[in-house]
Write a protein that holds these residues in place. Structure first.
Motif, PDB file in Angstrom:
ATOM      1  N   MET A  80       0.899  -1.235  -0.002  1.00  0.00           N
ATOM      2  CA  MET A  80       0.063   0.104   0.021  1.00  0.00           C
ATOM      3  C   MET A  80       0.709   1.115  -0.034  1.00  0.00           C
ATOM      4  SD  MET A  80      -3.347  -0.382  -0.143  1.00  0.00           S
ATOM      5  CE  MET A  80      -4.123   0.868   0.708  1.00  0.00           C
ATOM      6  N   ALA A  81       2.062   1.237   0.693  1.00  0.00           N
ATOM      7  CA  ALA A  81       2.821   2.408   0.779  1.00  0.00           C
ATOM      8  C   ALA A  81       3.371   2.539  -0.654  1.00  0.00           C
ATOM      9  CB  ALA A  81       4.174   2.185   1.524  1.00  0.00           C
ATOM     10  N   GLY A  82       3.700   1.463  -1.336  1.00  0.00           N
ATOM     11  CA  GLY A  82       4.452   1.639  -2.665  1.00  0.00           C
ATOM     12  C   GLY A  82       3.253   2.140  -3.517  1.00  0.00           C
ATOM     13  N   LEU A  83       2.197   1.727  -3.617  1.00  0.00           N
ATOM     14  CA  LEU A  83       0.961   2.310  -4.372  1.00  0.00           C
ATOM     15  C   LEU A  83       0.784   3.623  -4.203  1.00  0.00           C
ATOM     16  CD1 LEU A  83      -1.735  -0.623  -3.815  1.00  0.00           C
ATOM     17  CD2 LEU A  83      -0.521  -0.161  -6.018  1.00  0.00           C
ATOM     18  N   ASN A  84       1.030   4.063  -2.982  1.00  0.00           N
ATOM     19  CA  ASN A  84       0.734   5.602  -2.695  1.00  0.00           C
ATOM     20  C   ASN A  84       1.658   6.473  -3.492  1.00  0.00           C
ATOM     21  OD1 ASN A  84      -1.417   6.604  -0.379  1.00  0.00           O
ATOM     22  ND2 ASN A  84      -0.871   4.356  -0.200  1.00  0.00           N
ATOM     23  N   TYR A  85       3.081   6.016  -3.711  1.00  0.00           N
ATOM     24  CA  TYR A  85       4.231   6.629  -4.212  1.00  0.00           C
ATOM     25  C   TYR A  85       4.228   6.055  -5.643  1.00  0.00           C
ATOM     26  CZ  TYR A  85       5.309   8.450   0.303  1.00  0.00           C
ATOM     27  OH  TYR A  85       5.431   9.316   1.615  1.00  0.00           O
ATOM     28  N   ALA A  86       3.595   5.305  -6.205  1.00  0.00           N
ATOM     29  CA  ALA A  86       3.914   4.984  -7.516  1.00  0.00           C
ATOM     30  C   ALA A  86       3.056   5.833  -8.477  1.00  0.00           C
ATOM     31  CB  ALA A  86       3.408   3.594  -7.890  1.00  0.00           C
ATOM     32  N   LYS A  87       3.372   6.241  -9.684  1.00  0.00           N
ATOM     33  CA  LYS A  87       3.049   7.222 -10.591  1.00  0.00           C
ATOM     34  C   LYS A  87       2.388   6.650 -11.884  1.00  0.00           C
ATOM     35  CE  LYS A  87       6.405  10.396  -9.023  1.00  0.00           C
ATOM     36  NZ  LYS A  87       7.462   9.575  -8.388  1.00  0.00           N
ATOM     37  N   GLY A  88       2.550   5.194 -11.969  1.00  0.00           N
ATOM     38  CA  GLY A  88       2.360   4.544 -13.277  1.00  0.00           C
ATOM     39  C   GLY A  88       0.798   4.725 -13.435  1.00  0.00           C
ATOM     40  N   ASP A  89       0.560   4.215 -14.750  1.00  0.00           N
ATOM     41  CA  ASP A  89      -0.814   3.869 -15.330  1.00  0.00           C
ATOM     42  C   ASP A  89      -1.102   2.462 -15.207  1.00  0.00           C
ATOM     43  OD1 ASP A  89      -1.153   6.581 -16.685  1.00  0.00           O
ATOM     44  OD2 ASP A  89       0.764   6.175 -17.463  1.00  0.00           O
ATOM     45  N   VAL A  90      -0.231   1.691 -15.217  1.00  0.00           N
ATOM     46  CA  VAL A  90      -0.259   0.402 -14.905  1.00  0.00           C
ATOM     47  C   VAL A  90       0.570  -0.067 -13.792  1.00  0.00           C
ATOM     48  CG1 VAL A  90      -0.221  -2.090 -15.738  1.00  0.00           C
ATOM     49  CG2 VAL A  90      -1.048  -0.241 -17.233  1.00  0.00           C
ATOM     50  N   LEU A  91       0.069  -0.882 -12.913  1.00  0.00           N
ATOM     51  CA  LEU A  91       1.089  -1.092 -11.705  1.00  0.00           C
ATOM     52  C   LEU A  91       1.239  -2.765 -11.549  1.00  0.00           C
ATOM     53  CD1 LEU A  91      -1.062   1.311 -10.866  1.00  0.00           C
ATOM     54  CD2 LEU A  91       0.594   1.669  -9.309  1.00  0.00           C
ATOM     55  N   ILE A  92       2.377  -3.117 -11.107  1.00  0.00           N
ATOM     56  CA  ILE A  92       2.953  -4.493 -11.015  1.00  0.00           C
ATOM     57  C   ILE A  92       3.312  -4.688  -9.738  1.00  0.00           C
ATOM     58  CG2 ILE A  92       4.076  -6.409 -11.996  1.00  0.00           C
ATOM     59  CD1 ILE A  92       3.594  -3.379 -13.984  1.00  0.00           C
ATOM     60  N   ALA A  93       2.712  -5.830  -9.073  1.00  0.00           N
ATOM     61  CA  ALA A  93       3.363  -6.105  -7.696  1.00  0.00           C
ATOM     62  C   ALA A  93       4.409  -7.444  -7.725  1.00  0.00           C
ATOM     63  CB  ALA A  93       2.280  -6.143  -6.568  1.00  0.00           C
ATOM     64  N   MET A  94       5.582  -7.364  -7.237  1.00  0.00           N
ATOM     65  CA  MET A  94       6.353  -8.517  -7.241  1.00  0.00           C
ATOM     66  C   MET A  94       6.666  -8.508  -5.879  1.00  0.00           C
ATOM     67  SD  MET A  94       8.216  -7.853 -10.959  1.00  0.00           S
ATOM     68  CE  MET A  94       8.934  -9.479 -10.783  1.00  0.00           C
ATOM     69  N   ASP A  95       7.703  -9.980  -5.853  1.00  0.00           N
ATOM     70  CA  ASP A  95       8.125 -10.188  -4.377  1.00  0.00           C
ATOM     71  C   ASP A  95       9.627  -9.741  -4.579  1.00  0.00           C
ATOM     72  OD1 ASP A  95       5.915 -10.834  -3.313  1.00  0.00           O
ATOM     73  OD2 ASP A  95       6.301 -13.104  -3.377  1.00  0.00           O
ATOM     74  N   ASP A  96      10.331  -9.795  -3.391  1.00  0.00           N
ATOM     75  CA  ASP A  96      11.749  -9.529  -3.571  1.00  0.00           C
ATOM     76  C   ASP A  96      12.725 -10.533  -3.626  1.00  0.00           C
ATOM     77  OD1 ASP A  96      11.218 -10.614  -1.161  1.00  0.00           O
ATOM     78  OD2 ASP A  96      12.299  -8.736   0.092  1.00  0.00           O
ATOM     79  N   ASP A  97      12.224 -11.919  -3.630  1.00  0.00           N
ATOM     80  CA  ASP A  97      13.133 -13.211  -3.516  1.00  0.00           C
ATOM     81  C   ASP A  97      13.151 -13.868  -4.996  1.00  0.00           C
ATOM     82  OD1 ASP A  97      10.363 -14.166  -3.793  1.00  0.00           O
ATOM     83  OD2 ASP A  97      10.553 -14.833  -1.692  1.00  0.00           O
ATOM     84  N   GLY A  98      12.664 -13.523  -5.814  1.00  0.00           N
ATOM     85  CA  GLY A  98      12.688 -13.920  -7.425  1.00  0.00           C
ATOM     86  C   GLY A  98      11.743 -15.336  -7.473  1.00  0.00           C
ATOM     87  N   GLN A  99      10.792 -15.442  -6.568  1.00  0.00           N
ATOM     88  CA  GLN A  99       9.835 -16.459  -6.757  1.00  0.00           C
ATOM     89  C   GLN A  99       8.731 -15.845  -7.787  1.00  0.00           C
ATOM     90  OE1 GLN A  99       8.866 -17.512  -2.579  1.00  0.00           O
ATOM     91  NE2 GLN A  99       9.257 -19.502  -3.403  1.00  0.00           N
ATOM     92  N   THR A 100       8.258 -14.737  -7.665  1.00  0.00           N
ATOM     93  CA  THR A 100       7.699 -13.949  -8.700  1.00  0.00           C
ATOM     94  C   THR A 100       8.457 -13.737 -10.030  1.00  0.00           C
ATOM     95  OG1 THR A 100       7.658 -11.918  -7.543  1.00  0.00           O
ATOM     96  CG2 THR A 100       5.655 -13.409  -6.943  1.00  0.00           C
ATOM     97  N   HIS A 101       8.708 -14.562 -10.675  1.00  0.00           N
ATOM     98  CA  HIS A 101      10.024 -14.254 -11.661  1.00  0.00           C
ATOM     99  C   HIS A 101       9.700 -13.472 -12.651  1.00  0.00           C
ATOM    100  CE1 HIS A 101      13.494 -15.632 -14.139  1.00  0.00           C
ATOM    101  NE2 HIS A 101      13.954 -15.920 -12.823  1.00  0.00           N
ATOM    102  N   PRO A 102      10.443 -12.450 -13.170  1.00  0.00           N
ATOM    103  CA  PRO A 102      10.181 -11.610 -14.307  1.00  0.00           C
ATOM    104  C   PRO A 102       9.776 -12.292 -15.764  1.00  0.00           C
ATOM    105  CG  PRO A 102      11.995 -10.836 -13.053  1.00  0.00           C
ATOM    106  CD  PRO A 102      11.775 -12.100 -12.590  1.00  0.00           C
ATOM    107  N   SER A 103      10.180 -13.580 -15.862  1.00  0.00           N
ATOM    108  CA  SER A 103      10.296 -14.228 -17.169  1.00  0.00           C
ATOM    109  C   SER A 103       8.723 -14.513 -17.334  1.00  0.00           C
ATOM    110  CB  SER A 103      10.937 -15.488 -17.153  1.00  0.00           C
ATOM    111  OG  SER A 103      10.398 -16.396 -15.921  1.00  0.00           O
ATOM    112  N   GLN A 104       7.996 -14.588 -16.342  1.00  0.00           N
ATOM    113  CA  GLN A 104       6.445 -14.696 -16.380  1.00  0.00           C
ATOM    114  C   GLN A 104       5.641 -13.561 -16.682  1.00  0.00           C
ATOM    115  OE1 GLN A 104       5.691 -18.346 -15.835  1.00  0.00           O
ATOM    116  NE2 GLN A 104       7.853 -17.979 -16.168  1.00  0.00           N
ATOM    117  N   LEU A 105       6.306 -12.254 -16.705  1.00  0.00           N
ATOM    118  CA  LEU A 105       5.453 -11.170 -16.935  1.00  0.00           C
ATOM    119  C   LEU A 105       4.841 -11.090 -18.380  1.00  0.00           C
ATOM    120  CD1 LEU A 105       7.886  -8.634 -15.562  1.00  0.00           C
ATOM    121  CD2 LEU A 105       5.488  -8.831 -14.848  1.00  0.00           C
ATOM    122  N   PRO A 106       5.442 -11.664 -19.371  1.00  0.00           N
ATOM    123  CA  PRO A 106       4.800 -11.769 -20.665  1.00  0.00           C
ATOM    124  C   PRO A 106       3.535 -12.468 -20.812  1.00  0.00           C
ATOM    125  CG  PRO A 106       7.060 -11.766 -21.145  1.00  0.00           C
ATOM    126  CD  PRO A 106       6.824 -12.215 -19.624  1.00  0.00           C
TER     127      PRO A 106
END
Length: 312
Positions: A80-106
């Motif tokens: 929620m803190a991140g959502l308050n400071y984000a400026k984007g038109d599309v917002l993505i949430a991920m984890d910091d440990d690599g389990q939500t892997h960027p390769s799955q974004l497409p």
């Protein structure tokens, strides 16, 4: 169109740089630019290692903003803190440990482009411990029962939302945040797609039983079903007690010499006393949360913001 990637960070000094660099490369490959990262340090108890690494990443990349919290707020409040400071038109949430892997974004963006307001990535084969999977199952069942979560909707901490969903979500100011509940209040135009779940790059999950239980209890802020269950169970038990009283009177009339059961009476007293205490505690939990909300108990407290070569 600006893309905002929000990552809550907790003892992630050894992983966060890799996550940011892999994710930025994936966005470049998809030609989804410009983008920004909002990294939220949830008061990591590691002697300042995480915040120092986050500041170093912000020094190296001008698309990184670091939000440092003054006390631990929990994963959902950190997002929620991140959502308050984000400026984007599309917002993505991920984890910091690599389990939500960027390769799955497409895969997720392919579904998102079909017009959905929210897209969740869910894992068919989870790399979590049995304890963590059990906690996730409890959370899933609680939402099914308490707020009518669609049966076919599978969720995780890996999601994409549109700006209007963010704009509504940040209006929620209670400390007891549960993002799924907030999102389901906003829209039902939601999809979920299966993605691959990767093993953690480093360390272990920060979710203890206490934290999982606290997260599960936050569901109460989005439903009055527990109060209705208490009411209906109270009516049902009252009806049973009435039948029991009639049975006792009839038994005494038919067999005047029969002894009254002391043990059964004590069991009944203990049982109903326990139920009364349970439901009083449930009502007290609702009242307590209302009180804390009225006294403006904060979701999060921001200590510093770092961006653009470490300026704060």
């Amino acid at each position: 169109m600006l893309y905002s990637i929000i990552i809550p960070c907790y003892k992630s000094a050894k992983t966060i740089r890799s996550v940011v660099e892999m994710t930025s490369k994936e966005f470049d490959k998809m030609n989804r630019v410009p983008y920004e990262f909002v990294l939220v340090d949830d008061f990591s108890p590691d002697g300042g290692e995480t915040i120092r690494e986050l500041r170093a990443v912000a020094d190296d990349y001008d698309f990184v903003t670091v939000v440092e919290l003054a006390q631990n707020a929990g994963q959902h409040n950190a997002v929620m803190a991140g959502l308050n400071y984000a400026k984007g038109d599309v917002l993505i949430a991920m984890d910091d440990d690599g389990q939500t892997h960027p390769s799955q974004l497409p895969v997720m963006f392919e579904e998102f482009e079909k017009g959905y307001d929210i897209v969740y990535g869910y894992y068919q084969d989870k790399k979590h411990s049995a304890f963590r999977n059990f906690g996730s199952w409890m959370n899933y069942m609680a939402f099914r029962v308490l707020i009518g979560k669609p049966k076919d909707l599978k969720t995780s901490s890996f999601w994409i939302i549109r700006k209007f969903v963010r704009d509504y979500a940040i209006q929620y100011k209670s400390h007891y945040t549960h993002l799924q509940g907030i999102f389901l209040r906003t829209t039902r135009n939601i999809a979920s797609v299966p993605i691959k779940h990767y093993s953690r790059m480093e360390g272990q999950s920060g979710y203890t039983f206490k934290k999982l239980l606290g997260l599960w209890s936050n569901v109460m802020g989005f439903s009055i079903v527990p109060l209705r269950v208490a009411r209906n169970l109270g009516l049902f038990l009252s009806f049973l007690s009435l039948l029991g009283a009639v049975a006792v009177v009839l038994k005494k009339l038919l067999a005047p010499t029969s002894a009254v059961g002391w043990y059964s009476m004590m069991v009944a007293i203990c049982f109903f006393s326990g139920l009364i205490m349970l439901f009083l505690g449930l009502i007290g939990e609702y009242l307590g949360r209302m009180y804390l909300g009225m006294t403006n108990n904060p979701q999060f407290v921001v200590r510093n913001i770092y961006e653009r070569k470490g300026d704060s």
